[in-house]
Design a protein around this motif. Structure first.
Motif, PDB file in Angstrom:
ATOM      1  N   LYS A  48      23.730  36.459  51.407  1.00 25.27           N
ATOM      2  CA  LYS A  48      24.410  37.582  51.721  1.00 25.27           C
ATOM      3  C   LYS A  48      23.933  38.690  50.755  1.00 25.27           C
ATOM      4  N   ASP A  49      23.225  39.791  50.795  1.00 26.04           N
ATOM      5  CA  ASP A  49      22.864  40.762  49.948  1.00 26.04           C
ATOM      6  C   ASP A  49      22.204  40.407  48.654  1.00 26.04           C
ATOM      7  N   GLY A  50      21.420  39.458  48.776  1.00 27.54           N
ATOM      8  CA  GLY A  50      20.644  38.720  47.790  1.00 27.54           C
ATOM      9  C   GLY A  50      21.708  37.576  46.976  1.00 27.54           C
ATOM     10  N   VAL A  51      22.698  37.225  47.304  1.00 32.03           N
ATOM     11  CA  VAL A  51      23.709  36.299  46.661  1.00 32.03           C
ATOM     12  C   VAL A  51      23.850  35.343  47.434  1.00 32.03           C
ATOM     13  N   VAL A  52      23.621  33.932  46.786  1.00 34.34           N
ATOM     14  CA  VAL A  52      23.738  32.677  47.423  1.00 34.34           C
ATOM     15  C   VAL A  52      25.053  32.407  47.696  1.00 34.34           C
ATOM     16  N   LEU A  53      25.584  32.089  49.036  1.00 35.69           N
ATOM     17  CA  LEU A  53      27.088  31.988  49.248  1.00 35.69           C
ATOM     18  C   LEU A  53      27.340  30.453  49.345  1.00 35.69           C
ATOM     19  N   GLY A  54      26.070  29.519  49.774  1.00 30.81           N
ATOM     20  CA  GLY A  54      26.286  28.211  49.876  1.00 30.81           C
ATOM     21  C   GLY A  54      25.043  27.476  50.353  1.00 30.81           C
ATOM     22  N   LEU A  55      25.055  26.289  50.780  1.00 31.69           N
ATOM     23  CA  LEU A  55      23.893  25.628  51.160  1.00 31.69           C
ATOM     24  C   LEU A  55      24.500  24.782  52.408  1.00 31.69           C
ATOM     25  N   VAL A  56      23.814  24.851  53.596  1.00 35.63           N
ATOM     26  CA  VAL A  56      24.318  24.122  54.792  1.00 35.63           C
ATOM     27  C   VAL A  56      23.059  23.280  55.089  1.00 35.63           C
ATOM     28  N   SER A  57      23.549  21.887  55.554  1.00 36.06           N
ATOM     29  CA  SER A  57      22.443  20.901  55.958  1.00 36.06           C
ATOM     30  C   SER A  57      22.563  20.767  57.256  1.00 36.06           C
ATOM     31  N   ILE A  58      21.577  20.154  57.902  1.00 32.18           N
ATOM     32  CA  ILE A  58      21.593  19.927  59.400  1.00 32.18           C
ATOM     33  C   ILE A  58      22.886  18.924  59.693  1.00 32.18           C
ATOM     34  N   GLY A  59      23.290  18.126  58.931  1.00 36.92           N
ATOM     35  CA  GLY A  59      24.358  17.286  59.262  1.00 36.92           C
ATOM     36  C   GLY A  59      25.773  18.107  59.126  1.00 36.92           C
ATOM     37  N   ASP A  60      25.657  18.941  58.257  1.00 39.70           N
ATOM     38  CA  ASP A  60      27.000  19.919  58.465  1.00 39.70           C
ATOM     39  C   ASP A  60      26.830  20.700  59.853  1.00 39.70           C
ATOM     40  N   LEU A  61      25.690  21.075  60.049  1.00 38.75           N
ATOM     41  CA  LEU A  61      25.711  21.889  61.487  1.00 38.75           C
ATOM     42  C   LEU A  61      25.918  21.013  62.640  1.00 38.75           C
ATOM     43  N   VAL A  62      25.486  19.914  62.588  1.00 39.36           N
ATOM     44  CA  VAL A  62      25.746  19.000  63.809  1.00 39.36           C
ATOM     45  C   VAL A  62      27.262  18.599  63.903  1.00 39.36           C
ATOM     46  N   LYS A  63      27.834  18.355  62.673  1.00 40.87           N
ATOM     47  CA  LYS A  63      29.377  18.186  62.617  1.00 40.87           C
ATOM     48  C   LYS A  63      30.110  19.469  63.275  1.00 40.87           C
ATOM     49  N   ALA A  64      29.625  20.455  62.936  1.00 36.87           N
ATOM     50  CA  ALA A  64      30.323  21.874  63.347  1.00 36.87           C
ATOM     51  C   ALA A  64      30.071  21.858  64.687  1.00 36.87           C
ATOM     52  N   SER A  65      28.977  21.456  65.335  1.00 34.31           N
ATOM     53  CA  SER A  65      28.634  21.602  66.843  1.00 34.31           C
ATOM     54  C   SER A  65      29.615  20.880  67.630  1.00 34.31           C
ATOM     55  N   LYS A  66      29.764  19.763  66.881  1.00 35.93           N
ATOM     56  CA  LYS A  66      30.599  18.663  67.807  1.00 35.93           C
ATOM     57  C   LYS A  66      32.211  18.909  67.615  1.00 35.93           C
ATOM     58  N   ARG A  67      32.526  19.399  66.560  1.00 43.35           N
ATOM     59  CA  ARG A  67      33.757  20.124  66.408  1.00 43.35           C
ATOM     60  C   ARG A  67      34.090  20.946  67.553  1.00 43.35           C
ATOM     61  N   GLU A  68      33.145  21.870  68.015  1.00 40.64           N
ATOM     62  CA  GLU A  68      33.341  23.100  68.592  1.00 40.64           C
ATOM     63  C   GLU A  68      33.285  22.573  70.074  1.00 40.64           C
ATOM     64  N   ALA A  69      32.543  21.644  70.579  1.00 39.37           N
ATOM     65  CA  ALA A  69      32.420  20.961  71.965  1.00 39.37           C
ATOM     66  C   ALA A  69      33.821  20.584  72.378  1.00 39.37           C
TER      67      ALA A  69
END
Length: 129
Positions: free
Chosen positions: A108-129
């Motif tokens: 965001k605005d040239g500053v790195v806020l974090g790093l996400v992996s495909i595993g992080d996003l798959v877990k998040a998708s399962k939580r949302e389902a």
């Protein structure tokens, strides 16, 4: 769900390495921190690449035992795909699938806020389902 929500759960810890560091140093950091990728940044903090276990494995396949002489810049991926904290998880999963990348810096605005992996996003998708 948005990427910001994933970071709120996962955390904002960022592990970086300079491109001039050795691959041995990078592999040691991956092992010590129990992570799959490092952001490669220049002296100003700008992202110049990403180094994952995959890039190290590919470097080993190309160089064999000579791998020990390589630097991070010799193996890192320079084609870094980044996302924003307001991006939707589903959209970033699609981008990761299309580009075959497993880790994406959140910027965001040239500053790195974090790093996400495909595993992080798959877990998040399962939580949302």
């Amino acid at each position: 769900m948005r990427i910001s929500e994933v970071l709120a759960i996962k955390g904002h810890t960022i592990y970086e390495i300079e491109p001039g560091a050795s691959l041995r140093e990078a592999a040691s950091q991956l092992l010590e921190k129990n992570i799959g990728a490092l952001i490669c940044s220049d002296r100003t903090g700008g992202i110049v690449g990403i180094l994952s276990e995959r890039e190290i494995a590919r470097a080993f396949a190309r160089q064999g035992g000579d791998l020990i002489t390589l630097s991070v810049s010799d193996a890192m991926s320079r084609d870094v795909v980044a996302c924003g904290s307001d991006d939707k998880v589903e959209e970033i999963l699609d981008i990761m699938t299309e580009t075959r990348c497993r880790h994406i810096p959140v910027v965001k605005d040239g500053v790195v806020l974090g790093l996400v992996s495909i595993g992080d996003l798959v877990k998040a998708s399962k939580r949302e389902a």
